[in-house]
Structure formats: C-alpha cells, structure tokens
Enzyme design. Structure first.
Site: not given
Ligand code: MSP
Length: 517
Positions: A19, A22, A128, A131, A145, A148, A300, A303
């Site tokens: 998304h 990322h 959870c 998480c 949670c 979730h 936020k 989905k």
């Molecule tokens: N798999 C773990 C990270 C392990 S690192 C050793 C994880 N994955 S994640 O897919 O949920 O998130 C990946 C990154 O995207 C994280 O740094 C997370 O904070 C970031 N983001 C997830 N949602 C976000 C937003 N809505 N906005 C900005 N960044 C966000 O956590």
C-alpha cells in the site's frame, strides 16, 4: 563524511499487497541512498520481505497453495512496485530464502544462546496473529487487540524459548541517551526511553513448529520455529552475509547507518533488535529513523473503510515522477501525512505543471527564440542592476549572480542540512524555493523585453537563469531522478560557462484538469 552508507527499509509482511505506506517508506530510503551515492559514498540499500509466520501459513492454506508459492507471488508484487517507483535497492532479501537468510538467522540465535540469553519456559499468553505478538491484559480493549478488532487473540500455552530482553534495559538506555543509537524523531526516542523506564520483559522468541508451520527452525531444536520478529530483524545482517562464509558485505557495510521504519514497529527496532545485537556481540546500527503514517482523507487506511490507496494505480495514473514529488514534498517524514486526491492534483498543477514545467518551457523557449539555444557565459558587466527586490549583501554589484549567490550561500547548505537529517520534505522545499527565486528573477529582469533593447544584457540575464536551472539538477536528482536527467539533457553547461539549451519535446508535466465533482 564516512565513505560507506548502508540503509534499510522494514521488510514488509507478505500477507497483503503493498500500500501507499510501504511505497512511502521505500521512497524515503531510496532518496537517501541516491543522495549518498551521488556524493560518492559506497552505498548499499537493502529491502525485502518478511515471509514467515502463522498468518502467511493460514492464508496460503485458505487458497490451497504452498506457503512458498504464496510468498513468491507477493514478493513479485512488491518488486513490481519497486520497479514502478524507481526504487534503487541493491538487494531484496526474503526470509524464506534458505541460502541467504537462514544461516545468519541461526548463527545469531546461537550467539545469543551462548551469551546465556535464550532459555526455555512454559508460557501461557494471548497471541494476536494480526500483530504477530503476545499481548498483555493491558494491551486489550474489550478483550480484543485494538489493532485487530473482531479477531479475538488466541490463548497459547506452550513451552517456548525466551530472550532475556530484561537484561538489556540499562545498556539500551545508555546507547539511546548518548546518541550512539540515534533514534529520530525525538518523540520516538522519548517513547522508547519511557518503555525502558517501565521495565522490559523477556520475550518469547520461538513457537511450536505445529503452531506456526512456516519459519526458521531453532538451531538444534527443529520442534520449535523462531518467532517471526527474531527471524525478521536478523535480515539486516543476514542479507550482508553475517553467519555465512561470504561475509564481505557485512564487513564493509555493518553497522547500518539507518533503519527506516514506521512508528508502529519502533519498539522492535529500538529495543529488541539492539538488545539482540548486544547479546550476540554485534555492533549496533547507527540510527533508527521512525517515519509517520500515511492516512487517506484524514482516516487510517483500512480494507473495511475502503480508503486504501494502491500506489501502483497512483503511478499508472500520474507517473512515477509525480508520485515521487508527492512523497518528497507533500508528505512529511516525521509527521503523519494525509493523502487526498484533490490536494495532490492541486499541488501537481501548481508545482509541477506550473512551477517547474512552466519554468523549463518558458526559459528554453526564450533561449531558442532569441539565441538559437546558445547562451554565452554571463558577463557581470552586461547586467543592469535592479533594486525592485531586496538585494542580498555582496550581490549589489554582481546582480546577475544573485541566483548563484543564493544557491551557494543559502539553498544548497540548507538542502544538505535537511536531507542529511532525513527531513526530505524540507529539502524538497529548498528546491521549490530555488524555482521561485528563478521565476522572480525572470519577472524582475524581464529578458523578454530586454532582448529588444539590449540583446547582450538579455543573454546575460538568461545565463543567470540557466545557472539556476542547472543547479536544480543535483538537488532534484534524489527525489525525481528522471526529471533531473531530463533537465540536464535540455540545459547543458559547457566548460566555458556557456549553455546549450534545447526545447522539450513535450511539457515536462501536462496539466491535469480535475474532474468536476
Ligand atoms: N514485517 C514487519 C516489519 C519487519 S522489519 C524487520 C512489518 N511489516 S508491515 O508490512 O506491516 O509494515 C512494513 C513497513 O510499512 C513498516 O515500517 C510499517 O511501519 C510501514 N507502514 C505500514 N503502514 C503504514 C502506513 N499507513 N503509513 C506509513 N507506513 C506504514 O511491520
């Protein structure tokens, strides 16, 4: 300056499509990698996927495919986003990679075990799956949670391996307070220090194999699989060859200069990870950069709200460079940023179609029409001094150098200070300030009128304008590399200081007519 620079993103979970959050994180790391690469630092940029855990195993099962096939498809989807967004990573590590990742993850475990920091304990707790962590009673809201809702945490009673996180509170505090582990922004640093002050609990670091089904086996005890965070955090060293024969990258680049992550996972990176490294006797990363969250229309993204923004759709619609502009200038690294389509289109029209696009089209047209594209090097004596705008000290007699003076004395140093502090949006503001300065200079000196009265003076004014445009190239390059390259190819500076200017074949950024609501 240190001559190497190693930067990482978090490795994303593979149970969902990428998304915009990322994409933004990849972009931040990419800008920094491009910036340091251009400055001549030997740069390494790591990204990848976090592929283990019960969540993935379950999703794959639901779809009737093997977990490996499931994560392979996700990894392709993330790599496609990287390509579309121009993410210049050096390696894409995947935690399911038995050759690249497992040996290092297991070697790190063994080091922690040798340090006496891994022990077995019967544990009962609420887990959870969303998480991928155990929750305590105080984490719960109405027994669920809060992140979730509707998915009750699972009661788990197992004999697991634990990591002695509790032992490392004082050492972590000292490293964070001293800045040896630089946690930014200050709010994140303070939050982490507060958690340390509350007291750190030991963490369950493995799960029963039958419970998870999909993970890295604990060394010498394959009935247990490593806890996903233990496995995932290790990627930052395993990818570089830690625990493998070929550890040249690890030797060259570790410790990492920056782990770029979102605020929801700060505690894993500022507490767990450094404690694991302290235990294993591995130097700590230099900084953890905690970026804010991207929301959509003030909410936020989720989905159920249906307000998720697919970064690939955005790139297909507006183009890579426009999306990189959005991330670079309109989002703020250390605050939450809101995506709104309307505001994006407004900013696009004002700053890309008008701002930079218009500047290029006007200036190259003048160069072409008046001088056939050849602008001689500026002669200070040929430029009339105008005082309609406040002059800058030192520039009164060299007014045509005002642009260069501002670039050298103000824009470039500020840009550098901001970007090296990861304040990418503030560095991008400096770029648009310079565009504003060049626009104002044209408005002041009116080369389009001057050319009729005194062609030589008009040429000198345009030379100054192109000095300014030329200076945009390296400043823009980390954010908008293709635009920078395009400008560099349109405005070429010769060794004698003259310019060879070409007309763009099409506008750099076509205006977007917003659909009527
Ligand atoms: N798999 C773990 C990270 C392990 S690192 C050793 C994880 N994955 S994640 O897919 O949920 O998130 C990946 C990154 O995207 C994280 O740094 C997370 O904070 C970031 N983001 C997830 N949602 C976000 C937003 N809505 N906005 C900005 N960044 C966000 O956590």
């Amino acid at each position: 300056m240190k001559d190497t620079f190693y930067i990482t993103t978090a490795i994303a979970y593979s149970n969902d499509d990428p998304h915009i959050g990322h994409a933004y994180e990849f972009f931040i790391a990419d800008v920094m990698a491009r910036y340091f690469r251009a400055r001549g630092a030997e740069t390494y940029f790591l990204t990848g996927m976090d592929e283990h855990g019960s969540k993935v195993a379950r999703k794959a099962k639901d779809q009737g495919i093997a977990p490996q096939a499931y994560v392979d498809a996700r990894a392709e989807s993330f790599k496609e986003l990287d390509r579309m967004l121009g993410i210049s990573y050096d390696q894409f590590i995947r935690t399911s990679d038995k050759a690249a990742h497992w040996p290092g993850a297991q070697a790190l475990w063994k080091k922690m075990e040798e340090a006496g920091d891994i022990y077995k304990k019967l544990y009962k707790g609420l887990y959870c799956v969303g998480c991928e962590k155990f929750l305590t009673e105080k984490d719960l809201a109405n027994g669920e949670c809060p992140l979730h809702p509707g998915r009750a945490p699972e009661t788990v009673e197992e004999e697991n391996y634990f990591f002695r996180l509790s032992k490392y509170g004082d050492a972590l505090r000292e490293k964070i307070v001293s800045g040896e582990l630089d946690v930014r922004p200050l709010s994140a640093k303070n939050e982490m220090l507060a958690l340390i002050d509350e007291g750190l609990q030991d963490v369950s670091f493995s799960r029963k194999e039958e419970a998870v089904l999909w993970g890295v086996p604990v060394p010498d005890d394959p009935s247990q699989l490593m806890y996903v965070w233990c496995d995932a955090l290790a990627n930052y060293v395993t990818a570089m060859g830690y625990g493998r024969e070929d550890d040249a990258l690890f030797k060259t680049f570790w410790p990492a200069d920056a782990h770029v992550i979102g605020k929801d996972i700060a505690r894993f990176h500022v507490l767990f990870w450094p404690a694991m490294l302290l235990s294993a006797g591995v130097p700590l990363p230099r900084s953890v950069i905690v970026h804010g969250f991207i929301t959509a229309d003030g909410k936020k993204m989720s989905k159920s709200l249906g307000n998720g923004v697919d970064p690939k759709d955005l790139i297909r619609e507006f183009g890579t460079e426009a999306v990189r502009y959005l991330f670079g200038r309109e989002f703020s690294v250390f605050d939450d940023s809101d995506f709104s389509r309307e505001r994006f289109i407004e900013a696009y029209n004002a700053n890309l179609a008008n701002g930079i696009g218009n500047l290029l089209s006007r200036s190259t047209k003048m160069a072409d029409a008046y001088f056939g594209g050849s602008i001689p090097a500026a002669d200070p004596a040929k430029v009339p001094v105008r005082t309609s705008r406040p002059t800058i000290s030192g520039s009164e007699t060299l007014s045509e150098y005002t642009i260069q003076y501002m670039i050298k004395s103000d824009i470039e140093p500020r840009y550098q200070k901001h970007i090296e502090a990861f304040e990418i949006n503030r560095a991008a503001d400096c770029v648009w300030e310079l565009i504003g300065i060049i626009d104002a200079y044209i408005a002041d000196y009116e080369p389009f009128k001057l050319v009729k009265a005194d062609k030589e003076q008009a040429a000198a004014v345009l030379a100054s304008v192109f000095e300014g445009i030329h200076a945009l190239v390296p400043l823009l390059a980390p954010f908008m590399p293709d635009t920078a390259e395009k400008i560099a190819s349109l405005v070429r500076k010769n060794e004698d200081g003259s310019f060879a200017v070409s007309l763009p074949e099409a506008p750099l950024f076509a205006r977007i007519e917003a659909p009527k609501a």
